[in-house]
Write an enzyme that holds these catalytic residues in place. Structure first.
Site, PDB file in Angstrom:
ATOM      1  N   ASP A  17      63.572   8.006  65.484  1.00  0.00           N
ATOM      2  CA  ASP A  17      62.115   7.935  65.451  1.00  0.00           C
ATOM      3  C   ASP A  17      61.636   6.693  64.711  1.00  0.00           C
ATOM      4  OD1 ASP A  17      63.155  10.921  64.800  1.00  0.00           O
ATOM      5  OD2 ASP A  17      61.598  10.972  66.350  1.00  0.00           O
ATOM      6  N   GLU A 273      67.710   7.535  71.130  1.00  0.00           N
ATOM      7  CA  GLU A 273      66.836   6.724  71.975  1.00  0.00           C
ATOM      8  C   GLU A 273      66.880   5.246  71.628  1.00  0.00           C
ATOM      9  OE1 GLU A 273      62.059   6.358  72.960  1.00  0.00           O
ATOM     10  OE2 GLU A 273      62.998   8.324  72.952  1.00  0.00           O
TER      11      GLU A 273
END
Length: 377
Positions: A17, A273
């Site tokens: 994140d 990610e």
């Protein structure tokens, strides 16, 4: 006056994140001349990515970005022209009230998780009316022109090419990490969550006819690595050898150095990610360890990306790639899947570069965000 952007990040997945939001904040400030405030609830994770940062500071400037600790630091601040809640994080209630009270409410964007699933294109840009009269708009990164694109700095691929075309630069970088590559050893980076399939993969690498040097940045996979090596303590820098395999633990590095590590390797195993996207820009064969979700929803995301990524590969190479990724993410058959992949290595190398070029032909995420804001005026 410069447009002010607020980006809020709740650290959930250790570094994924904050990795995405920190890259985005830097690019918006550097390339688009915006005044960016990055609000982070866990500075410990941020300082791992930005070692020069102060872990105890409620407010600090880093690389052109105003970095704030929240929610403790949010006190009667005026919201920016754009407010981004990354990955559906809950914004401070005082901020939401202040947004609603503005004569011209800011553009409120929910920057969602990256996915190749078909429904993303239909949901990208859709508004979600709130009870207080505000509208929150869903902004989805993605792999097609109908999505928000991928994070990519304007100079990234040129810097990668300059680095890759300079053996001296690669050698100097690796030596700076204490890495001495022996002869023609294949260089593999490994950044992953815990995975019981690691031992089976390492067994195959150790028994292979050609040498492999495995570089493991400090992270959650070290427990499984130590179990395979029979060592509870894995100090940074030490090299462990078994058969044709050399294993070396690296320190946790900055984002820019992690890019160089990916560029230096012949194959990159990545997770989450942020590193997943950076591996695609490295234009080398890769393996993705996707973040596990309830009811195995993550496997649908994995299959959706594989269906997209394998286009252009021969059926045999596509099946071998799919088999490897599914073995790694479902914890079965990793050794056999790795052996099957070797016959298609040249094709996979070429495909990785072609995939990178196709994605780079599209506007990047930061550019699309800025254009979206301008269109909203």
């Amino acid at each position: 006056m410069r447009t002010t952007w607020d980006i809020f990040c709740t650290v959930v997945d250790n570094y994924g994140d904050i990795g995405v939001t920190w890259r985005l904040a830097r690019q918006l400030a550097d390339e688009h001349g915006l005044a960016v405030r990055l609000w982070v609830d866990e500075l410990q994770a941020f300082t791992r990515l930005c070692p020069e940062a102060d872990n105890d500071a409620d407010q600090q400037w880093q690389q052109g970005v105003d970095v704030r600790r929240w929610p403790a630091c949010w006190q009667d601040e005026v919201p920016g022209d754009v407010v981004i809640g990354a990955f559906a994080c809950q914004l401070p209630e005082g901020l939401v009230q202040s947004m609603a009270a503005q004569p011209k409410p800011p553009l409120w964007l929910n920057l969602d998780y990256l996915s190749a699933e078909a429904w993303v294109e239909g949901c990208h840009g859709l508004p979600s009316p709130q009870a207080n009269g505000l509208r929150k708009i869903f902004f989805f990164p993605g792999f097609s022109e109908k999505t928000g694109g991928l994070l990519r700095e304007a100079s990234l691929l040129a810097r990668r090419e300059a680095f890759c075309q300079s053996p001296e630069a690669r050698t100097a970088f690796l030596q700076g990490l204490g890495v001495q590559v022996q002869g023609a050893a294949r260089l593999i980076s490994l950044f992953a969550y815990e995975n019981p399939q690691l031992g089976e993969w390492l067994d195959v690498l150790a028994a292979a006819p050609d040498p492999t040097h495995l570089l493991v940045p400090h992270g959650r996979i070290l427990g499984d690595l130590g179990q395979w090596l029979g060592q509870a303590d894995l100090p940074v820098g030490a090299v462990h050898r078994r058969g044709a395999l050399s294993v070396q633990v690296l320190p946790f590095v900055s984002q820019d150095d992690y890019d160089r590590l990916l560029w230096s390797c012949d194959f990159n195993a990545v997770r989450g990610e942020d590193s997943f996207v950076r591996a695609q820009w490295a234009a080398a064969p890769m393996l993705w360890h996707i973040y596990v979700q309830q009811e195995n929803a993550h496997l649908e995301k994995l299959d959706a990306f594989l269906a997209l990524y394998r286009r252009g590969l021969s059926d045999a190479a596509g099946q071998a790639l799919t088999g490897l990724w599914q073995a790694w993410n479902t914890h079965k058959g990793m050794g056999e899947a790795w052996r099957a992949l070797q016959a298609h290595w040249p094709e996979l190398c070429l495909h990785a570069r072609q995939w990178c070029a196709v994605q780079a032909a599209q506007p990047d995420l930061a550019t699309k965000l800025v254009q979206f804001y301008r269109n909203s005026l």
